[in-house]
Design a protein around this motif. Structure first.
Motif: not given
Length: 926
Positions: A620, A634, A652
């Motif tokens: 991420m 995200d 996410r």
């Protein structure tokens, strides 16, 4: 049980207090009754003055305290006495519910409640006096009495005991684990067979389950026959026999799939997992299975309920809690009640099992649910309680059971960790409440890089670091005796050192004030800065979220620093995992079974709680600079509660969570049945509805098409229901909305469920209508207002036919209330999906406006399905939204007329329809 005169018992000399939202009634020790009108501003003060000088007898102290508008106070709570006298037994936590469970007349109103509560107290102490007790009961009572338990003197007297001189150890009597039977390991069971279930076999088993003389339900029999395809041998690897079965309410789908599932399990000597969405629904399936196995002892072998470890009491946590009694004597009171429950529980399940849910309201979450294995700290066979552990016993029973009743989240998490059964014997699944599979997968396969999650990983790795602030066992304490050689010991120390970069206690305040410590807190501070700079409604009480693009200055640098810090955890964690796994190979001849099991468990924990989590977070963080992969979405968010920040982080989710579901759960299986009353949404295009359902269940990702099954409800919905859309109530005017709820609830005479799309609207309406309804003899309860958990609220609503309940939209699919107790359902407005960043991404994938419509129709369909649960039910469904589009009305059954009317017409129609009597006179059976 013979009655015992009150004069032969040692009853406490105390007043009795009962309260409704409008009135409180005080019955003094001398028998004088005093009523307090709670709308009088002096009433709470006068009651508080009385309470300061005595301990009143009452039922559910937190709820009474909220009603009389004062802080919780010490009292003689009859529910504590009930939990001691009748462990592992439930009662509805009201004066009426308590009386009903004890076989006593229920109070006609709040003014009768004190006298009834006094009789309940007498009955319980009488039962305690007349029961045959084990030696542990007086010892537990003694420990609680020494700690100052208000019921102590009366309980000891009923047991024929005198309070001792206090020379015994404070923990004496609390050692409930010593009285539990041990389980024994058994040889591995054989691999599963692959013999199919024939439709005629399923029909015959169903008839047997229903019993002689049962009404023949052709639809139920057809359903049982059709879903047999899921229990046939598969023809191709990675291609399960996938069945999507929509069964209308009243078909009896639970017994319909139990019939073929139980046959397959018996024929092939392997378990089938029956999964549903909530813990309460697991209990309902378990109750139905009593038809299959009526003998409780045999049922305990053939049927097992499985939940996540965090749902069960941890005996080591309980033992460690009892050790604190030497310092905190008062702790013996809740621990004594838990000890009584441990001695009687069937499974050790504290959430939805035989643990009374209201006990957590009274004793507090920390003293009850805080004793579960919520934090993954289990030391497995190194634990002195391993051979008595409820969790481990349940896992082993499940391997040999015929049917395992699980929940969607557990199935998916276990599948992601290598399978629900390490031996690979489970290859058939039934997903009941299948319309929730999408949401369950969404939660199971997501990743949250937040303050709470990162702080939790630090605690899991390093344990409790603040002096006297908990009993959390860190990784070193759990496995240092396993990591004995140099490489593994060094890796362990490196992990613990690197974990110091994660948020520590006080992180929330530091990130808010702009003085973060360490790379994780620095990133959280920058994320919070971006959210508050760009989100709308930053001065409101709700959660905030923004996109991750165009990061604020300093955010990418903080993300890079955290990426490096996480890598310093990841690399030694990989080394440690590899070293532990190598030890099992290199010392295979010397390792005993218990040590091997501990090493395997440690490796699995490291892989899933540390390696997988940290790797997901690092991915991420990489995406902040390189862009989010197309399969994911995200965002940054600040979670809030009552206008206060409680968490901040980066999130996410899969845009389509059925992608990992199909890969991890469905493809490895041989047969999957996904069933619900609401698989299709009712757009008017049958093919489009099924295609949408296939997307929500993951069928579109499989190589071979799913079998579609639809069995219509036997109910006469056009005759049994009305649907009304009110056209002259402004949904943005809470006064008008509240007025509509008030008059509709009056028209139905209670038995009403009010659903809201926002908690603030629920609270506002409750405050406006509670007084007139209560004054009219119509009790009103509300989620997020009454100090009662949702399970207790639902039970109260079910038991009181003229009560009403207000709840959030989430209750639309979690309340099963047959009969007159639910005869009116009112929605404050159309339950459109919330316009979140995640929803925006899914609109783009699944069809924009048509996706919104499908989700909303399903919500309406699920809510409507609460109204009619039996053949003689009648119900009215009301939407207080004049802007309801016609295209959403396919949510309601064919033939049901939907009328757009003014409020006055809706009130009159509700009163007239519900006053017409039930349907039994027309020959319909429930």
């Amino acid at each position: 049980m013979p009655a015992v005169a009150a004069s032969s018992l040692k009853l406490p000399t105390a007043p009795v207090l009962a309260a409704s939202p409008m009135e409180a009634v005080w019955l003094s020790e001398d028998g004088e009754l005093e009523t307090f009108r709670l709308l009088d501003r002096r009433a709470p003060q006068d009651l508080a003055q009385k309470i300061r000088t005595t301990l009143p007898i009452l039922c559910h102290g937190p709820s009474v305290a909220r009603r009389i508008r004062i802080d919780p106070f010490p009292a003689l709570d009859l529910l504590e006495l009930f939990a001691f006298v009748y462990p592992a037994r439930f009662c509805i936590p009201t004066p009426g519910g308590l009386a009903q469970e004890l076989g006593l007349p229920t109070p006609a109103g709040v003014e009768d409640a004190p006298a009834v509560l006094f009789r309940c107290m007498t009955r319980m102490l009488s039962d305690l006096k007349d029961r045959v007790h084990g030696a542990d009961v007086p010892r537990i009572a003694m420990a609680m009495a020494r700690a100052g338990w208000a019921w102590g003197p009366s309980v000891l007297a009923a047991l024929g005991q005198e309070q001792d001189d206090g020379l015994r150890a404070p923990t004496s009597g609390l050692d409930a684990w010593k009285r539990l039977a041990e389980w024994r390991e058994q040889a591995p069971p054989p691999p599963p067979g692959d013999r199919p279930v024939q439709p005629d076999e399923a029909r015959f088993r169903l008839a047997t389950l229903l019993g002689e003389g049962a009404e023949e339900r052709r639809a139920q029999s057809d359903y049982a026959s059709a879903v047999c395809h899921a229990f046939a041998p598969r023809d191709h690897e990675g291609a399960p026999n996938f069945v999507m079965a929509e069964a209308g309410t009243g078909v009896g789908k639970t017994l319909g799939y139990i019939a073929p599932a139980s046959i397959w399990a018996e024929k092939n000597e392997a378990p089938i997992w029956l999964s549903t969405y909530t813990r309460n629904l697991q209990q309902q399936i378990d109750e139905e299975l009593s038809r299959l196995v009526p003998d409780p002892r045999l049922k305990s072998e053939r049927v097992v309920i499985r939940k996540g470890r965090e749902n069960y009491i941890c005996l080591l946590n309980f033992e460690e809690a009892t050790r604190t009694v030497a310092v905190n004597r008062a702790g013996a009171i809740p621990l004594g009640l838990i000890a009584r429950w441990i001695s009687a529980t069937r499974s050790g399940d504290m959430t939805g099992g035989d643990f009374p849910s209201w006990l957590s309201d009274i004793l507090g979450t920390r003293a009850t649910l805080g004793l579960t294995d919520r934090r993954g700290e289990c030391i497995y066979s190194a634990c002195s309680h391993f051979s008595r552990c409820f969790i481990e016993h349940g896992i082993r029973r499940a391997r040999r059971a015929d049917l395992v009743v699980a929940n969607h989240a557990l199935v998916m998490v276990q599948a992601a960790r290598g399978g629900v059964d390490p031996a690979g014997r489970v290859n058939r699944y039934v997903f009941d409440e299948g319309h929730h599979v999408f949401d369950a997968a969404d939660g199971a396969f997501s990743a949250h890089l937040s303050g709470q999650e990162t702080a939790e990983l630090r605690r899991w790795l390093r344990g409790t670091e603040a002096q006297g602030r908990g009993r959390a066992r860190g990784l070193k304490k759990r496995i240092e005796d396993l990591a004995t050689e140099g490489a593994s010991r060094e890796a362990l120390e490196d992990i613990l050192a690197a974990a110091a970069s994660l948020p520590s206690e006080g992180w929330r305040q530091r990130t808010t004030e702009g003085r973060p410590t360490g790379p994780a807190e620095a990133l959280l501070h920058r994320i919070r800065q971006q959210v508050y700079a760009r989100a709308r409604g930053a001065d409101g009480p709700y959660d905030l979220e923004v996109e991750t693009g165009e990061p604020v200055p300093g955010l990418l640098e903080a993300a890079g620093d955290l990426h490096e810090a996480l890598n310093r955890i990841l690399l030694p964690a990989k080394r440690l995992t590899k070293a532990l796994a190598a030890r099992m190979d290199e010392e295979s001849e010397e390792l005993d079974t218990a040590s091997r099991s501990r090493i395997e468990a440690a490796v699995r924990s490291l892989e899933h709680r540390c390696l997988a989590t940290v790797q997901a977070w690092m991915d991420m963080l990489t995406a902040l600079g390189e862009g989010t992969p197309d399969a994911f979405v995200d965002w940054f968010a600040v979670s809030r509660m009552d206008g206060r920040d409680v968490d901040v982080g980066m999130y996410r989710h899969w845009v389509d969570p059925m992608t990992p579901f199909s890969d991890i759960v469905a493809r490895p299986a041989h047969g999957v049945l996904i069933t619900s009353a609401t698989l299709t949404d009712g757009s008017g295009d049958v093919d489009a509805d099924w295609h949408s359902a296939e997307a929500r269940t993951g069928a579109v990702h499989l190589d071979y098409p799913a079998l579609r099954v639809r069995v219509s409800s036997p109910f006469d919905y056009p005759k049994q229901t009305r649907v009304l859309i009110v056209t002259d109530v402004r949904k943005d005017s809470l006064d008008q909305v509240a007025g509509a709820y008030r008059e509709l609830f009056r028209a139905s005479g209670g038995g009403a469920l009010g659903l809201f799309t926002a908690i603030s609207r629920l609270r506002a309406v409750y405050n406006r209508i509670v007084q007139p309804l209560e004054e009219g003899g119509l009790p009103l309860y509300a989620q997020h207002i009454d100090n009662l958990n949702l399970s207790s609220l639902t039970e109260i609503f079910r038991s009181e036919e003229d009560s009403s309940l207000l709840g959030t939209d989430a209750m639309r699919d979690g309340v099963d209330v047959p009969g007159r107790s639910l005869r009116l359902l009112v929605f404050d407005r159309v339950p459109w999906p919330r316009p979140t960043i995640l929803h925006k991404a899914r609109r783009g994938m699944f069809g924009a406006k048509s996706y919104d419509d499908a989700v909303t129709r399903l919500r309406l369909k699920q809510a409507f399905g609460r109204l009619v649960r039996r053949g003689d039910d009648r119900g009215v469904f009301v939407l207080l939204d004049p802007m309801t589009p016609t295209r959403l009305l396919g949510a309601f059954p064919e033939g049901v007329s939907v009328e757009r009317v003014g409020l006055a017409e809706a009130v009159a129609a509700t009163r007239e329809f519900l006053a017409d009597g039930d349907l039994k006179e027309d020959g319909q059976q429930p």
